[in-house]
Design a protein around this motif. Structure first.
Motif, short mmCIF file in Angstrom:
data_model
loop_
_atom_site.label_atom_id
_atom_site.label_comp_id
_atom_site.label_asym_id
_atom_site.label_seq_id
_atom_site.Cartn_x
_atom_site.Cartn_y
_atom_site.Cartn_z
N UNK A 104 -20.88 4.15 78.19
CA UNK A 104 -21.36 2.66 77.88
C UNK A 104 -20.56 1.63 78.45
N UNK A 105 -21.63 0.59 78.27
CA UNK A 105 -21.63 -0.87 79.33
C UNK A 105 -20.60 -1.52 78.51
N UNK A 106 -19.27 -2.54 79.33
CA UNK A 106 -18.89 -2.79 78.07
C UNK A 106 -18.34 -4.12 77.79
N UNK A 107 -19.83 -4.65 79.15
CA UNK A 107 -20.24 -6.35 78.26
C UNK A 107 -21.27 -6.12 77.81
N UNK A 108 -22.18 -5.22 77.07
CA UNK A 108 -22.74 -5.00 76.16
C UNK A 108 -22.99 -4.06 75.32
N UNK A 109 -22.31 -2.82 75.79
CA UNK A 109 -22.04 -2.28 74.19
C UNK A 109 -22.89 -0.95 74.18
N UNK A 110 -23.49 -1.01 74.80
CA UNK A 110 -24.74 -0.34 75.32
C UNK A 110 -24.30 0.91 75.61
N UNK A 111 -25.22 1.93 74.90
CA UNK A 111 -24.57 3.63 74.90
C UNK A 111 -25.25 4.40 75.81
N UNK A 112 -24.64 4.47 76.91
CA UNK A 112 -25.62 4.77 78.36
C UNK A 112 -25.50 6.31 77.94
#
Length: 138
Positions: free
Chosen positions: A103-111
């Motif tokens: 995941x993106x640690x800035x946005x929380x978006x699952x990659x």
């Protein structure tokens, strides 16, 4: 990019440099938005667990998760831990077990979701429940 397994066990600290308010036990994912929605943590007192909204996270890094405040959110969604969860297609075909989640640690978006049978891109995630993570076949 960061992995769920890297976040688990990190201290959760407020920005003012005070001591840790707890330790991350898991992350809750909202499959519909494809992002982390909440951080679950074990408090400094035994048996005490807390939930923080991802919106309260300032930064998630290799040493700690920094938060704006330790205030609990008004509503807390059901939690289903992705790590170790069975993976099924919408037709019910088994596709392994979740090993980790990027995941993106800035946005929380699952990659991506990493399973015992390979990588599942985030656009294939359909649902998450008590029994399994459901993904589009393909």
């Amino acid at each position: 990019m960061m992995l769920f397994s890297e976040v688990r066990g990190l201290p959760v600290v407020p920005p003012a440099g005070a001591g840790p308010i707890g330790t991350v036990t898991s992350l809750t994912v909202d499959i519909a938005s494809g992002a982390v929605s909440h951080v679950r943590l074990r408090g400094s007192r035994p048996g005490r667990t807390s939930v923080l909204s991802w919106d309260s996270v300032l930064a998630a890094g290799p040493g700690a998760v920094r938060v704006r405040s330790a205030a609990a959110p008004d509503t807390v969604p059901p939690h289903h831990d992705l790590l170790g969860r069975r993976v099924l297609t919408e037709a019910g075909t088994a596709r392994g077990t979740v090993l980790d989640v990027a995941f993106d640690p800035e946005t929380g978006r699952v990659l991506a979701v990493f399973t015992t049978r390979g990588e599942v891109p985030c656009h294939r995630l359909l649902g998450l429940g008590d029994y399994a993570l459901v993904v589009r076949a393909g």
